[in-house]
Enzyme design. Sequence first.
Site, short mmCIF file in Angstrom:
data_model
loop_
_atom_site.label_atom_id
_atom_site.label_comp_id
_atom_site.label_asym_id
_atom_site.label_seq_id
_atom_site.Cartn_x
_atom_site.Cartn_y
_atom_site.Cartn_z
N ARG A 108 0.84 -1.20 0.00
CA ARG A 108 0.00 0.00 0.00
C ARG A 108 0.87 1.24 0.00
O ARG A 108 1.93 1.27 0.64
CB ARG A 108 -0.89 0.04 1.24
CG ARG A 108 -2.07 -0.89 1.17
CD ARG A 108 -3.01 -0.66 2.33
NE ARG A 108 -2.32 -0.57 3.59
CZ ARG A 108 -2.78 0.10 4.64
NH1 ARG A 108 -3.90 0.76 4.56
NH2 ARG A 108 -2.10 0.11 5.76
N SER A 177 7.47 -5.55 6.68
CA SER A 177 7.15 -6.62 7.64
C SER A 177 7.85 -7.93 7.30
O SER A 177 7.21 -8.97 7.09
CB SER A 177 5.63 -6.80 7.72
OG SER A 177 5.06 -5.61 8.19
N ASP A 230 4.97 -3.32 11.50
CA ASP A 230 3.56 -2.94 11.72
C ASP A 230 3.22 -2.74 13.20
O ASP A 230 2.36 -1.93 13.53
CB ASP A 230 2.62 -3.98 11.09
CG ASP A 230 2.91 -5.41 11.54
OD1 ASP A 230 3.89 -5.62 12.26
OD2 ASP A 230 2.16 -6.32 11.15
#
Length: 496
Positions: A108, A177, A230
């Site tokens: 994203r 991540s 995250d």
Amino acid sequence: MGKVAVGVAVVCAAAVCAAAALVVRHRMKSSGKWTRTMAILREFEGKCATPISKLRQVADAMTVEMHAGLASEGGSKLKMIISYVDNLPTGDEAGLFYALDLGGTNFRVLRVQLGGKDTRVVKQEFEEVSIPPHLMIGTSDALFDFIAAALAKFVAEEGEGFHPAPGRQRELGFTFSFPVRQQSIASGSLIKWTKGFSIEDTVGQDVVGELTKAMERIGLDMRVAALVNDTIGTLAGGKYYNQDVIAAVILGTGTNAAYVERAQAIPKWHGLLPKSGEMVINMEWGNFRSSHLPLTEYDQALDVESLNPGEQIFEKIISGMYLGDIVRRVLCKMAEEAAFFGDTVPPKLKIPFILRTPDMSAMHHDTSPDLRVVGSKLKDILEIPNTSLKMRKVVVDLCDIVALRGARLSAAGIFGILKKLGRDTVREGEKQRSVIALDGGLYEHYTKFSTCMESTLKELLGAEVTANILIEHSNDGSGIGAALLAASHSQYLEES
């Protein structure tokens, strides 16, 4: 004639007796199977038990491992990674900031206009991009060129309401991540790829450097201000809206925790002490293990057959990736040893991870009188038709045992963090509020799990301390949290 009649009567009586004997034998057999089913269920329940005394032992073990992990590298199963994040957002941040969230087969890109204390997030936009499969196993340049091109396209579409400061570089928070060895707030080398990626020439490289070179190749003037995961993003997002946030926990497909530590309490930190006196620690708590964890034969089998045997033991008993499969394994034993689903073991029941945690949750929350949802899930997923209400109730009991053990152990982990920070007691005349930011699909969507976790934490803390501890849902830490960390670590902070 009389003899024939007597003979017929005798034969009929014998047939009736034989049929009755068959019925009795069938009942005995099925009652024997049922007894075995219940024995498997009760034995499993006993092994999963989490009385409060055991939870306290787990929390103490978590605290001990935290100390050991902070003392030296490799000193504990908990990595206690120094994140180099020493400035969490305060709410005063202003300006336009970007985030890139790469954690799987999609990534994203996000932008947010911050307006300072009064207006906070003025506007935000994001876009999701799928990574073509060939790029996941190609070269480092090819992957990062693709990401940089998507980022450049997103920047080019900057519309009304977004105001880049004249003469300043755009700044980006990068949520990555995957396992990284962090060297500073904005650099970290890739330890290994996971989640289906296999790009040899990235391993050992600084991922911020790889992204920066790709942006330079296409003339995109943007600086990576922070490299985070995250969980730290969730902590930043929580802290932005509530300054009492001290820790963040992710309970989703996987699980992790991060918290704010006093820099002086980190013996393995050899650099200059940060001005703030604080440092965010990424615990990687999924790797916690202790002899006090209530592990069963099913957990051991799951671990042995997993991609990472002996690792992530805590994660394997509390996170969304695994809960459904633990239920499947117990059902499989019932089918094999107690003919729970009839004389043959349903073939689908032997497929690992076929029963996902969202399906387990749907069965666990079924309130219909005939447990219709349980019946349809067993039929649709495992191809087991015609289950009785009695059988469906066993399945619900099983979901309950697995979910409650995970929820109660999660609470013990949080209690361990609070103990480490000395926030598990009320000091004389002190009313310090402690807020834990939580995120992740398991916490958000599995209501019985989150309710049990919160009530167990209250049980561990006691009424007086509970009044000062709050759990808050912090949404989208990996996106907006990363942009906020770019803002709080901006190169222009001194000027503004």
